[in-house]
Scaffold this motif. Structure first.
Motif, short mmCIF file in Angstrom:
data_model
loop_
_atom_site.label_atom_id
_atom_site.label_comp_id
_atom_site.label_asym_id
_atom_site.label_seq_id
_atom_site.Cartn_x
_atom_site.Cartn_y
_atom_site.Cartn_z
N GLN A 63 3.90 1.66 -2.88
CA GLN A 63 3.90 2.57 -4.02
C GLN A 63 4.82 2.07 -5.14
O GLN A 63 4.56 2.32 -6.32
N ALA A 64 5.87 1.34 -4.75
CA ALA A 64 6.79 0.79 -5.75
C ALA A 64 6.27 -0.50 -6.37
O ALA A 64 6.95 -1.11 -7.20
N GLY A 65 5.09 -0.95 -5.96
CA GLY A 65 4.51 -2.15 -6.53
C GLY A 65 5.01 -3.44 -5.90
O GLY A 65 4.85 -4.51 -6.49
N LYS A 66 5.62 -3.37 -4.71
CA LYS A 66 6.16 -4.54 -4.05
C LYS A 66 5.33 -4.89 -2.82
O LYS A 66 4.65 -4.03 -2.24
N VAL A 67 5.40 -6.15 -2.43
CA VAL A 67 4.81 -6.56 -1.16
C VAL A 67 5.83 -6.27 -0.06
O VAL A 67 6.92 -6.84 -0.06
N VAL A 74 -3.33 -6.26 -3.71
CA VAL A 74 -3.24 -4.92 -4.32
C VAL A 74 -1.84 -4.57 -4.78
O VAL A 74 -1.65 -3.58 -5.51
N ALA A 75 -0.82 -5.34 -4.38
CA ALA A 75 0.57 -5.02 -4.74
C ALA A 75 0.74 -5.02 -6.26
O ALA A 75 0.38 -5.98 -6.94
N GLY A 76 1.30 -3.93 -6.78
CA GLY A 76 1.58 -3.83 -8.20
C GLY A 76 0.39 -3.59 -9.08
O GLY A 76 0.51 -3.64 -10.31
N LYS A 77 -0.79 -3.31 -8.50
CA LYS A 77 -2.00 -3.10 -9.29
C LYS A 77 -2.27 -1.63 -9.59
O LYS A 77 -3.28 -1.31 -10.20
N GLY A 78 -1.41 -0.74 -9.14
CA GLY A 78 -1.57 0.68 -9.46
C GLY A 78 -2.68 1.38 -8.72
O GLY A 78 -3.27 2.35 -9.23
N PHE A 79 -2.97 0.96 -7.51
CA PHE A 79 -4.01 1.62 -6.72
C PHE A 79 -3.52 3.00 -6.29
O PHE A 79 -2.31 3.24 -6.17
N PRO A 80 -4.45 3.93 -6.03
CA PRO A 80 -4.04 5.29 -5.64
C PRO A 80 -3.35 5.33 -4.29
O PRO A 80 -3.42 4.37 -3.49
N LEU A 81 -2.70 6.46 -4.01
CA LEU A 81 -1.91 6.64 -2.80
C LEU A 81 -2.75 6.45 -1.54
O LEU A 81 -2.29 5.84 -0.56
#
Length: 345
Positions: free
Chosen positions: A56-60, A113-120
């Motif tokens: 959720q924080a955009g990190k791997v 998908v990391a940091g791409k703003g995908f939904p929860l």
């Protein structure tokens, strides 16, 4: 204490008890099939919640690196086993590919998908895909070669695995705690009670998984094979049921249940790298209520632990953990007096 306060405490206790029920069922499942008292069950909870938080924080998340490392070790074990038993090269290659396939694919998706703003919900499904393979890999690396050891030896190994996972959790996730967003922000009022959407999700998911497990063990061939392994390991082997395969499957299911529990409990409390131990231990207390053998009793025990914790925190918040863990003593005493002592064979 009036009725409204008692209702709120009861709702809170049942909510926590629903999560403890899942962990208790996983503990009973693993012990019944492999005789392993799986202390690190709570680490799957922490890994699930923290992996989702980092996604959720955009990190791997560090879970990816850890998963690939375990998969590489397991693949190396396949190669060594193939050389030792002189297996055909094609069969060894297939075993290695089977070991690496899921971890590599899940890790590649995590990087994508990391940091791409995908939904929860996408991050939640990816978290389950990343954490679930840990069960089979940990069983292969830590327990499979000791499958015929005594329960005490397996317990000692579980303690070692627990400390290793806690230390690695600190390394991969850091000492900072995380609290995940709720999957459903809606709130419902019923008299003095305010029911959140996340609470409903916890109840629905817990009931659905318990029913799914019941159907799996009662209606499917694999489920019946697991039950046969739990009843008589030697007899199951004679009938062609692989005890190693049953162990891997049991640990995989336990990892999935733990990761799902982490997703469910993450929005209700702050999770740290070592939070899983206490959460898993309460699930273990509920499993002990069932004698580490009965699924319905494990469910009842989990709800009792949740209610005891909730009301105990109201009457003596500083001693709520003491109250919960002390409740295991009369259960152990009763079982010790009721059941005959037999030597393990």
């Amino acid at each position: 204490m009036d009725f409204s306060i008692a209702s709120i405490l009861a709702l809170d206790g049942l909510t926590n008890g629903a999560v403890y029920a899942l962990l208790a069922l996983a503990t009973v499942l693993v012990f019944a099939v492999t005789r392993v008292i799986f202390i690190p069950q709570g680490e799957f909870v922490a890994f699930g919640a923290l992996t989702l938080a980092l996604l959720q924080a955009g990190k791997v998340p560090g879970t990816v690196v850890f998963l690939l490392a375990l998969a590489a070790l397991a693949a190396f074990g396949d190669i060594v086993d193939g050389v030792r038993h002189r297996k055909p090269a094609r069969r060894v290659a297939m075993n290695v590919a089977r070991t690496l396939a899921w971890p590599v694919i899940a890790s590649a998706i995590a990087f994508a998908v990391a940091g791409k703003g995908f939904p929860l919900i996408v991050h939640a499904l990816l978290t389950l895909a990343l954490v679930t393979p840990f069960g089979s890999l940990i069983y292969r690396l830590a327990y499979e070669s000791l499958a015929d050891a005594t329960v005490l030896v397996l317990l000692i190994v579980s303690v070692g695995v627990h400390f290793a996972l806690v230390g690695l959790g600190l390394f991969f996730f850091g000492a900072e705690g995380f609290r995940n967003p709720s999957f459903w922000e809606q709130r419902f009022s019923a008299g003095p009670l305010t029911l959140s959407g996340q609470t409903l999700i916890i109840f629905i998911a817990s009931v659905a998984l318990i029913v799914a497990l019941w159907l799996y063990f009662e209606r499917t061939l694999q489920g019946k094979a697991l039950r046969a392994t739990a009843v008589n390991r030697a007899g199951a082997r004679l009938m062609g049921i692989s005890s190693s395969g049953a162990g891997r499957l049991a640990f995989t299911m336990a990892a999935f249940i733990g990761a799902l529990s982490g997703l469910l409990i993450g929005p209700t409390t702050t999770i740290f790298y070592d939070s899983g131990f206490l959460i898993g231990l309460k699930g273990f207390v509920a499993a002990v209520f069932a004698g580490l053998s009965g699924y319905p009793l494990a469910l009842v025990g989990a709800l009792a632990v949740g209610l005891l914790e909730s009301f105990g925190s109201y009457w003596a918040s500083a001693f709520k953990e003491v109250i919960v863990f002390s409740s295991i003593l009369p259960v152990l005493l009763w079982r010790s007096l009721r059941d005959p002592h037999t030597e393990e064979h």
